[in-house]
Design an enzyme around this catalytic site. Structure first.
Site, PDB file in Angstrom:
ATOM      1  N   GLU A 339       0.855  -1.176   0.000  1.00 11.90           N
ATOM      2  CA  GLU A 339       0.000   0.000   0.000  1.00 11.90           C
ATOM      3  C   GLU A 339       0.899   1.237   0.000  1.00 11.90           C
ATOM      4  O   GLU A 339       1.217   1.743  -1.059  1.00 11.90           O
ATOM      5  CB  GLU A 339      -0.936  -0.041   1.208  1.00 11.90           C
ATOM      6  CG  GLU A 339      -2.177   0.791   0.993  1.00 11.90           C
ATOM      7  CD  GLU A 339      -3.369   0.315   1.812  1.00 11.90           C
ATOM      8  OE1 GLU A 339      -4.350   1.042   1.823  1.00 11.90           O
ATOM      9  OE2 GLU A 339      -3.340  -0.759   2.434  1.00 11.90           O
ATOM     10  N   GLU A 629      -2.043   0.469  13.422  1.00 11.05           N
ATOM     11  CA  GLU A 629      -3.199   0.840  12.609  1.00 11.05           C
ATOM     12  C   GLU A 629      -4.507   0.599  13.349  1.00 11.05           C
ATOM     13  O   GLU A 629      -5.419   1.407  13.328  1.00 11.05           O
ATOM     14  CB  GLU A 629      -3.192  -0.018  11.325  1.00 11.05           C
ATOM     15  CG  GLU A 629      -4.402   0.196  10.439  1.00 11.05           C
ATOM     16  CD  GLU A 629      -4.256  -0.509   9.102  1.00 11.05           C
ATOM     17  OE1 GLU A 629      -3.487  -1.486   9.028  1.00 11.05           O
ATOM     18  OE2 GLU A 629      -4.885  -0.065   8.134  1.00 11.05           O
TER      19      GLU A 629
HETATM   20  C1  BGC Z   1      -5.416   2.445   4.644  1.00 16.64           C
HETATM   21  C2  BGC Z   1      -5.956   3.473   5.568  1.00 16.64           C
HETATM   22  C3  BGC Z   1      -6.891   4.306   4.769  1.00 16.64           C
HETATM   23  C4  BGC Z   1      -8.001   3.387   4.412  1.00 16.64           C
HETATM   24  C5  BGC Z   1      -9.211   3.984   3.819  1.00 16.64           C
HETATM   25  C6  BGC Z   1      -6.532   1.570   4.225  1.00 16.64           C
HETATM   26  O1  BGC Z   1      -6.184   0.535   3.416  1.00 16.64           O
HETATM   27  O2  BGC Z   1      -4.345   1.773   5.173  1.00 16.64           O
HETATM   28  O3  BGC Z   1      -5.142   4.025   6.470  1.00 16.64           O
HETATM   29  O4  BGC Z   1      -7.262   5.493   5.280  1.00 16.64           O
HETATM   30  O5  BGC Z   1      -7.583   2.272   3.681  1.00 16.64           O
HETATM   31  O6  BGC Z   1     -10.219   3.505   4.487  1.00 16.64           O
END
Ligand code: BGC
Length: 747
Positions: A339, A629
């Site tokens: 990501e 997270e």
């Molecule tokens: C990310 C988040 C992001 C989100 C959106 C995720 O995959 O890691 O931090 O804001 O997607 O909902």
């Protein structure tokens, strides 16, 4: 930028290998100055006469490549010889390799390209130019594979062969001089432990979760291999754990030359605390031959903080490292899995904290510039900037797109420069207009596809989205962003009467639709289109949640006389939840502010000191060195929350530091004289904290707060720079306005 240089590429597709582009230059006369400018589609590494040149890594950085790409300027005067060899290695990087959640390849370009121009001024006043064109020679290099997510292979035994002359490349983008900060190598960390895991893996622990890469110094027989894997955590049995990296391989493969080799990746980075030596040529491991090199944008550190509570100090450390790990040219969500994207929601949640810890003005100016370039004609602001992934194009979410309004305003407040508002005002206005047109109602945003109160735990532990009605969140942010647009416009001297009345209409519509007798309605219709695989099955969304109350109170979407009941309800929900918060990305950043603004500083402290999940100290107690997270990334029983959304280096919840700094320590800039030209100092001391020592280097000098307890008395020392006015409020209600100097109080 006007240059006669041409974009060039390799005559055969280099695929995942990094080819190098060579040009030699022989000056005709005495050189006064030689300036080289370089850019790439992909990532370039510059070598002059065989030596790596320049302080930056991962150049030219990450911008919205289809709109613009930065070039860097190097003064190479002192390197000019009879024959000077300019060499640029070219890796895939963000522009060409895998990037984005869907693992798209070639999102921006399908091959790497280089552009460079050298301007030589001779002492006799004449000049000469050397530019990229079809005369440049292309060679293979020892970097035979490189991908941002998957790692790099450096083979010192690979023959370096001539590929041929460069060919022209069709690149259509604007070249702009470096606008952001350079990305540079920062600290070097030695491993703190060598671990043999129960599974028999050989693992080195660097003691700190971080972003960067590992340097290996080794002399081993020619052809022997060092293979490293990277991980953030070990599992509950103490084994190397990589499932949360999803498809990102994060593998460094080094093939030794037989001489002394120094290996590190050139075109990628990893998020890690541990490395596994998957292959290693010796039976014993010399820990000293490994160093972790921390890499991030070269921002100046501005904030400092220490207090009398070790757990809060560790939390601060984790927040700081969350920023260091994720401010790598764009504000990313995380640095390790497949990501590492510029998620707008995460960035807006954390930007106030970011601007306390470091000078982030230039960093954000660049990223906001890309955001404006990526903004759709409709005003839509996508979830990630630079935009990468095709599938999420239609997901325009409240609290994510609002980064377009929130961040410029926060930067203006922190640094006091109207230029950021000038630059962002059209984007802010378009975003507000987008929301106005987004739903069936002009003054509400209903029925959108949002990320909601992301990762809140009140819809059941396994849902990615909390229980708060998305319509309520979206309409609340519609109001908030409109209010910021009004403030920004007024700061710029514009007539904002139309948007002021729009704000009033949104506020009225919000209260009419979502509220009943001064409280949000308990149940609201589920208006969102069904979403795939997000674990959300509700048909009803809630209006009375911690996050809903927090937004209503923080954004002022209620009457003054309703505040008492609304905040009491918030405290009641916290109590009913066992003294725990239940907020996600959207509600958490404002939660403690709302409590302390409404007479519940004691409850704010209870949440800060809470050690059960969800809480900030839960991760501290579980050995975190960066922010997690998910509140529950690692569960009490040692298992992991999930494999697919479980980063141990996501800064969003670190936003609590803006409460620690702004309320506990008590330092806040004012909106009337932003940039800390005028500062409000209103500490909220607490015995369990014992003392605080905090400071910020502002555009007007150093503001510092020191308070400490001696029995029941609190002693305060406030440092105010010359030329700055400070409005002081102490807990007793005592107020004073002071100028530059060191000011002492006790009560
Ligand atoms: C990310 C988040 C992001 C989100 C959106 C995720 O995959 O890691 O931090 O804001 O997607 O909902």
């Amino acid at each position: 930028m006007q240059t006669t240089a041409k974009w060039i590429t390799s005559p055969i597709d280099s695929k995942e290998a990094a080819y190098t582009f060579h040009k030699s230059f022989c000056p005709q006369k005495d050189v006064k100055k030689a300036t080289l400018c370089v850019s790439a589609m992909g990532l370039y590494a510059l070598y002059i006469n065989g030596t790596r040149f320049g302080k930056g890594v991962l150049t030219p950085g990450w911008t919205s490549y289809k709109n613009r790409v930065q070039y860097q300027t190097y003064d190479i005067t002192t390197c000019i010889k009879e024959e000077t060899v300019i060499e640029c290695g070219l890796g895939q990087g963000w522009a060409v390799g895998h990037i984005g959640i869907e693992n798209e390849n070639h999102y921006f370009a399908d091959h790497t390209s280089l552009i460079a121009w050298l301007e030589v001024e001779y002492t006799d006043g004449t000049d000469e130019r050397v530019v990229t064109d079809e005369s440049w020679e292309v060679y293979t290099s020892s970097v035979v594979f490189s991908e941002i997510y998957h790692g790099e292979t450096v083979d010192m035994t690979a023959p370096i062969t001539r590929v041929g002359k460069a060919v022209l490349s069709d690149v259509h983008t604007e070249l702009v001089p470096q606008v952001g900060e350079w990305i540079t190598e920062q600290e070097r960390l030695a491993p703190v432990a060598l671990i043999r895991t129960p599974n028999g893996e050989t693992v080195l622990d660097f003691g700190q979760n971080m972003t960067g890469y590992v340097e290996v110094r080794i002399q081993a027989p020619r052809g022997s291999r060092v293979v490293l894997h990277h991980a953030e955590v070990l599992d509950k049995d103490g084994n190397f754990y990589t499932a949360n990296l999803r498809t990102a391989r994060n593998e460094a493969v080094y093939v030794c030359s037989g001489g002394e080799d120094v290996f590190k990746p050139t075109y990628c980075f990893q998020g890690f605390r541990y490395i596994q030596l998957v292959e290693y040529p010796f039976d014993t491991v010399d820990m000293d031959s490994f160093r972790a090199i921390v890499v991030h944008s070269d921002m100046q550190r501005t904030g400092s903080f220490v207090c009398g509570n070790e757990k809060i100090n560790q939390l601060y450390h984790n927040i700081l490292w969350g920023q260091k790990s994720n401010y790598l040219d764009v504000p990313t969500d995380c640095p390790q899995r497949d990501e590492r994207l510029g998620w707008t929601g995460d960035a807006q949640v954390f930007c106030r904290t970011a601007a306390i810890q470091f000078d982030v003005e230039r960093f954000f100016k660049k990223w906001l510039g890309d955001m404006a370039l990526e903004q759709k004609a409709s005003g839509a602001v996508r979830g990630v900037i630079p935009a990468v992934s095709a599938i999420r194009q239609d997901r325009i979410s409240a609290a994510w797109g609002d980064a377009s309004c929130i961040i410029p305003w926060e930067l203006y407040t922190a640094y006091g420069d109207k230029a950021i508002l000038e630059q962002s005002f059209p984007m802010m206005q378009k975003w507000v207009e987008y929301m106005r047109a987004a739903g069936p109602e002009e003054y509400l945003w209903l029925g959108g596809i949002h990320y909601g109160d992301w990762l809140a735990m009140d819809a059941g532990g396994d849902s990615y989205v909390g229980a708060t009605a998305n319509d309520l969140i979206a309409s609340a942010f519609f109001a908030y962003s409109t209010s910021l647009l009004v403030k920004a416009g007024e700061a710029l001297g514009k007539d904002m009467s139309e948007y002021r009345s729009l704000y009033e209409q949104i506020r009225d519509a919000f209260c009419g639709y979502f509220m009943e007798n001064g409280m949000p309605k308990a149940e609201l219709p589920f208006t969102e289109p069904p979403r795939e695989n997000y674990g959300v099955v509700d048909t009803v969304r809630r209006g009375i949640t911690q996050t809903a109350l927090v937004l209503i109170l923080h954004f002022g979407l209620c009457e003054e006389e309703e505040r008492g009941a609304l905040s009491a309800k918030l405290v009641e929900l916290i109590r009913e939840n066992g003294g725990l918060m239940s907020t996600g990305f959207v509600g958490t950043p404002y939660l403690l502010h709302v409590l302390s603004d409404n007479g519940y500083t004691d409850v704010a402290y209870e949440l800060l000191f809470q050690e059960k999940s969800p809480s900030w100290l839960y991760s501290v107690n579980h050995g975190a060195t960066t922010m997690w997270e998910h509140w529950n990334s690692l569960k009490e029983d040692g298992s992991f929350w999930s494999t697919d959304m479980n980063s141990f280096n996501h800064y969003a919840y670190g936003a609590v530091f803006d409460w620690i700094f702004g309320v506990m320590c008590g330092i806040k800039p004012t909106e009337t004289a932003p940039g800390y030209k005028e500062v409000r100092i209103a500490p909220h001391p607490n015995k369990r904290i014992g003392f605080v020592d905090t400071a910020i280097e502002t555009r007007h000098g150093r503001v510092a707060v020191h308070w400490y307890y001696k029995e029941d008395t609190v002693y305060y020392e406030f440092t105010v720079p010359q030329g700055v006015t400070a409005h002081i409020t102490l807990p007793s209600g005592y107020t004073a306005t002071v100028g530059g100097g060191i000011h002492h109080f006790a009560e």
